[in-house]
Design an enzyme around this catalytic site. Structure first.
Site, mmCIF file in Angstrom:
data_model
loop_
_atom_site.group_PDB
_atom_site.id
_atom_site.type_symbol
_atom_site.label_atom_id
_atom_site.label_comp_id
_atom_site.label_asym_id
_atom_site.label_seq_id
_atom_site.Cartn_x
_atom_site.Cartn_y
_atom_site.Cartn_z
ATOM 1 C CB CYS A 173 -4.244 4.552 -4.329
ATOM 2 S SG CYS A 173 -5.363 3.414 -3.478
ATOM 3 C CB THR A 186 -0.920 0.036 1.240
ATOM 4 O OG1 THR A 186 -1.435 1.357 1.432
ATOM 5 C CG2 THR A 186 -0.176 -0.370 2.498
#
Length: 228
Positions: free
Chosen positions: A196, A83
């Site tokens: 992202c 992430t």
């Protein structure tokens, strides 16, 4: 081959992509029945997201630090945080382990430098777009980072958490992202960081007139390079 330690589950939708890409890359490089040696610790994202929303980054960092420690004890040679946003707490994670963490922004900056670009746009969670833990890492490599305006940042963030992290891929959201990308290009972006790990599930290279830097793909391939 080194064993890759993956901190995943944020969200599991993108962690699935990490696993697929890494195994495909190992097979591409080594052929035959080869696959990636890896350990995946998939957290409960609801817990981590609550920490994010409350600004309790210390608790989030300590939780992920324990995860990294578990992966090290299990035999991981290095850590991959699956992430972008949670690289904000990398200091907490590094403090708990004696093995390196492969930073997603560093891997992305290397890819941008190979493309000889000086200015890029960034899409991601509001934390990634608005705070400097990520953009400063890109900036330090001589690359200027542009972000959308506040309204666009809020909408990009909302789509991530309310749709992409839940596996919902909506055409209207793709169109909105394409509009935001075009605004960044109009402002001078030569390429766009999909900052992202879920955005690449929705936005594809053909959706942009400039190159896209999908951090999930870049990070996963860099992990394989490190492992081999």
């Amino acid at each position: 081959m080194k064993t890759i330690g993956l901190i995943g589950g944020m969200s599991w939708e993108s962690s699935l992509e990490y696993y697929r890409i890494m195994n495909e890359e190992v097979k591409r490089k080594l052929g035959g029945l080869h696959s990636a040696k890896c350990l995946l610790y998939s957290v409960d994202f609801d817990e981590i997201e609550r920490y994010q929303a409350n600004g309790d980054w210390e608790s989030a960092g300590k939780a992920l630090g324990e995860v990294a420690s578990s992966l090290e004890k299990a035999g991981a040679a290095f850590i991959v945080i699956c992430t972008n946003t949670m690289h904000k707490v990398i200091d907490y994670i590094e403090a708990k382990i004696n093995i390196p963490v492969l930073h997603i922004a560093d891997a992305t900056a290397k890819q941008i430098q190979r493309s000889n670009m000086k200015t890029v746009g960034l899409l991601g969670t509001k934390y990634t777009m608005e705070q400097d833990f990520y953009t400063s890492r890109i900036d330090s490599n001589g690359i200027k980072v542009l972000v959308p305006n506040k309204e666009e940042r809020n909408n990009v963030n909302k789509i991530i958490y309310e749709e992409l992290c839940l596996g919902h891929l909506n055409h209207s959201s793709k169109d909105y992202y394409k509009t935001v990308i075009q605004h960044l290009v109009d402002a001078g972006a030569e390429g766009i960081i999909l900052g992202c790990t879920e955005i690449g599930l929705l936005v594809k290279p053909e959706d942009s007139e400039v190159p896209l830097f999908d951090t999930t793909v870049i990070h996963a391939i860099e992990a394989v390079k490190n492992a081999l």
